[in-house]
Write an enzyme that holds these catalytic residues in place. Structure first.
Site, mmCIF file in Angstrom:
data_model
loop_
_atom_site.group_PDB
_atom_site.id
_atom_site.type_symbol
_atom_site.label_atom_id
_atom_site.label_comp_id
_atom_site.label_asym_id
_atom_site.label_seq_id
_atom_site.Cartn_x
_atom_site.Cartn_y
_atom_site.Cartn_z
ATOM 1 N N GLN A 160 0.813 -1.211 0.000
ATOM 2 C CA GLN A 160 0.000 0.000 0.000
ATOM 3 C C GLN A 160 0.854 1.271 0.000
ATOM 4 O O GLN A 160 2.050 1.242 0.276
ATOM 5 C CB GLN A 160 -0.914 0.014 1.224
ATOM 6 C CG GLN A 160 -2.011 -1.037 1.186
ATOM 7 C CD GLN A 160 -2.936 -0.917 2.387
ATOM 8 O OE1 GLN A 160 -2.817 -1.660 3.344
ATOM 9 N NE2 GLN A 160 -3.859 0.027 2.345
ATOM 10 N N HIS A 161 0.195 2.365 -0.321
ATOM 11 C CA HIS A 161 0.689 3.734 -0.124
ATOM 12 C C HIS A 161 1.766 4.197 -1.102
ATOM 13 O O HIS A 161 2.025 5.396 -1.205
ATOM 14 C CB HIS A 161 1.255 3.934 1.298
ATOM 15 C CG HIS A 161 0.330 3.611 2.410
ATOM 16 N ND1 HIS A 161 -0.933 4.126 2.518
ATOM 17 C CD2 HIS A 161 0.496 2.800 3.490
ATOM 18 C CE1 HIS A 161 -1.508 3.671 3.618
ATOM 19 N NE2 HIS A 161 -0.676 2.854 4.221
ATOM 20 N N ASP A 205 -2.261 -4.852 -0.034
ATOM 21 C CA ASP A 205 -1.865 -6.142 0.544
ATOM 22 C C ASP A 205 -2.711 -6.567 1.733
ATOM 23 O O ASP A 205 -3.067 -7.745 1.865
ATOM 24 C CB ASP A 205 -0.376 -6.148 0.895
ATOM 25 C CG ASP A 205 0.068 -4.964 1.744
ATOM 26 O OD1 ASP A 205 -0.789 -4.148 2.157
ATOM 27 O OD2 ASP A 205 1.281 -4.847 1.990
#
Length: 481
Positions: free
Chosen positions: A81-82, A239
Site C-alpha cells: 500500500q501507499h 496487501d
C-alpha cells in the site's frame, strides 16, 4: 501434477522486497504452481524502488510457474500500500517509487493535517489521519523537493495499479488501495477534490476506482507475460485487504500480520473515523471496512537486533527488567516518524537472549496496544487472534503474542495469503462469488490453535512506562525541516 478440477487463476503479491505469484485451482484452492523473484529497496534516508523491477520480478515469478500460468483464465494483483508511482506520458516511471516506509514526508503530513481542519476533520473526510506513510504526504514532499518530477508526471498510481495497468492498458485502482492514499473520501467513496486541490494534484492523473466484483480489464497484446490476450484482470487491491480476502475474513475476527511491517486489523460493517490517527480507516476489497493499525518495525527490526547480538532469531530467554523499543525505522504506531531504538534497564547480568526477547516484546506491545481500537466494541474478545505473515511460523513470535495478548492464537497453515486473496478475487470473476466466500470454500484459515495463557500485564505496563518516559527523546528531531 494432477489435473485441476476447475479453471486456473493467478494471484500476485507484489510486496516491499519481492513479487510472488500463485497459480490456483479455482474449484479447490489447491496451489498448482508458484514463483517468486526479488526486487531492491534503497537504503539511507528514503525507501524507494524502481517500479520496472516489479514487472521484471512478476515476469520471473510467472516463468517459474511454467505452463500452469499460461492456462490461467483470470489474474489479480495484490500489492504494498501507499507507494507513490509517478509516470510520464509514455507510462514510464519519472523517478523511483516512494514506498510506504519512506518517512521523509512527516513534516508535510503535519502541515496537511493543520491546513485542512485538523485530525478530526481528516478522519471524518478520509477515514484516516495521514502520517508519513500515506501517498498524499509523499506527493506533497515531492512537490516541495522535486518540482521538476511533478511537472513531468502525467499519471499517478499505486504499486498494484502500476502492474494492473501494464497488463490491461487501463488506469484503474480499487477502493481498498485507494483508501490508503489520503485523497479518497471514505464518506462519499470518491476522490476528495479539496485535498487534491490543496496538494496540487489534478484528478485527471488518477486511476478509475473499479467496484468490487467488476472486471478491471483484459490482458492486452504487447507484453512478455505468459497470459493469453483477453485473460480477465480483476481490480486487485492493497496487501492487507488482499490478505483479508485470502482468509475469508468475517467481521470481528482479529488479525495480526507479522512482516517487514506489523499490522492488526479486522473487517467491520462500520466506517472507521479515529481522530487519534492510531487506526487507519481503510476500505476492504468487497464493500465493507478494514480498520487497521500498522507499525513500521516488526520482523526486520527484530532480526536486525538478533544479527547485532550474533544470535539465531529463536534464541530468546525470559526477560527480567530490560525494555527495548525497536523503532529502527522511525515508527508509525505510536506516531514517532523520526524515532530510533531505545534500550532501558541494561544490567551486568543481562543476557543477549533477554535483549532479543525484549525486542520481540517491544514490537508486539505496539501492535496489541492498537488492537482494542481496531475491533468493534461488540467484538467477541475470546475469538482466536489469527497470526499471519512471515513471522507467524516463528515460535518466539507465537509465544510472545500469546503471552502479551492473553488470547488464543490461531496460525493458518495457508501461506502467501496476499497472493491467495488476489487469486480468490480472480476466481470470483469467473464464478460470480464473493471472494471471501471463495476463500472460505478453500478453507484458507485452517490451522492449529494455541490456547490462551494468562496475560503478562507486568511486561506490558513496563514497556508502556518506558515509552511514556522516553517520549521527549523519541520526539526529538521531528520538527519541520
Amino acid at each position: 501434477m494432477s489435473a485441476a478440477e476447475g479453471p486456473l487463476v493467478v494471484g500476485v503479491d507484489t510486496s516491499t522486497q519481492s513479487t510472488k505469484a500463485l497459480v490456483v485451482d479455482a474449484a479447490t484452492g489447491r496451489v498448482v504452481a508458484r514463483g517468486q523473484a526479488p526486487h531492491t529497496v534503497s537504503s539511507g534516508a528514503g525507501r524507494e524502488s524502481d517500479p520496472r523491477q516489479w514487472w521484471d520480478a512478476l515476469s520471473e515469478a510467472l516463468r517459474q510457474c511454467g505452463d500452469a500460468a499460461r492456462e490461467a483464465a483470470a489474474v489479480s494483483i495484490g500489492g504494498q500500500q501507499h507507494g507513490l508511482v509517478t509516470l510520464d506520458a509514455q507510462g514510464e516511471p519519472v523517478r523511483p517509487a516512494l514506498l510506504w516506509n519512506d518517512v521523509r514526508s512527516a513534516p508535510q503530513a503535519r502541515r496537511l493535517i493543520e491546513e485542512l481542519g485538523g485530525p478530526k476533520a481528516w478522519a471524518e473526510r478520509t477515514g484516516s489521519v495521514p502520517g508519513a506513510s500515506f501517498t498524499v504526504t509523499k506527493w506533497a514532499w515531492l512537490a516541495e523537493h522535486e518540482p521538476e518530477a511533478l511537472r513531468a508526471t502525467k499519471a499517478v498510481r499505486l504499486p498494484h495499479d502500476y502492474l494492473t495497468e501494464r497488463l490491461t492498458g487501463e488506469g484503474t485502482t480499487d477502493r481498498g488501495d485507494a483508501s490508503g492514499t489520503g485523497w479518497w473520501a471514505s464518506a462519499t467513496e470518491s476522490y476528495a477534490d479539496e485535498i487534491l486541490a490543496r496538494v496540487g494534484l489534478d484528478p485527471a492523473l488518477l486511476p478509475r476506482v473499479v467496484r468490487p466484483g467488476e472486471v478491471a480489464g483484459t490482458v492486452r497484446d504487447g507484453h512478455d507475460l505468459p497470459f493469453s490476450k483477453g485473460t480477465l484482470v480483476a481490480p486487485g487491491t492493497g496487501d492487507n485487504a488482499a490478505a483479508a480476502l485470502g482468509l475469508g475474513l468475517r467481521p470481528g475476527t482479529p488479525v495480526m500480520s507479522l512482516g517487514t511491517s506489523g499490522t492488526v486489523y479486522a473487517v467491520s460493517k462500520h466506517r472507521p473515523t479515529d481522530p487519534t490517527g492510531t487506526v487507519a480507516g481503510f476500505a476492504d476489497a468487497h464493500g465493507d471496512w478494514l480498520p487497521l493499525a500498522c507499525t513500521l518495525n516488526c520482523t526486520l527490526a527484530v532480526d536486525r537486533i538478533a544479527a547485532l547480538l550474533g544470535l539465531d532469531r529463536e534464541a530468546v530467554e525470559p526477560v527480567s527488567g530490560v525494555t527495548l523499543l525497536p523503532y529502527l525505522d522511525g515508527e508509525r504506531t505510536p506516531n514517532l516518524p523520526n524515532a530510533s531504538g531505545v534500550l532501558h534497564g541494561l544490567r551486568h547480568d543481562t543476557t543477549g537472549g533477554q535483549l532479543l526477547q525484549s525486542a520481540y516484546d517491544g514490537a508486539v506491545q505496539a501492535l496489541l496496544g492498537a488492537l482494542d481500537l481496531v475491533l468493534d466494541q461488540d467484538a467477541d474478545r475470546s475469538t482466536p487472534l489469527l497470526l499471519i505473515g512471515g513471522g507467524a511460523q516463528g515460535t518466539a513470535w507465537q509465544q510472545t503474542v500469546r503471552r502479551l495478548s492473553g488470547r488464543p492464537v490461531q496460525v493458518p497453515e495457508a501461506k502467501e495469503l496476499v497472493a491467495l486473496g488476489a487469486a480468490a478475487q480472480a476466481a470470483g470473476l469467473l464464478t460470480g462469488e464473493d471472494p471471501g466466500a471463495v476463500a472460505r470454500r478453500w478453507n484458507t484459515a485452517a490451522g492449529p490453535v494455541l490456547e490462551a495463557v494468562e496475560r503478562d500485564d507486568e511486561t506490558l505496563a513496563r514497556i508502556a512506562g518506558v515509552l511514556s518516559d522516553a517520549a521527549p527523546l523519541l520526539e526529538r528531531g521531528t520538527s519541520e525541516g
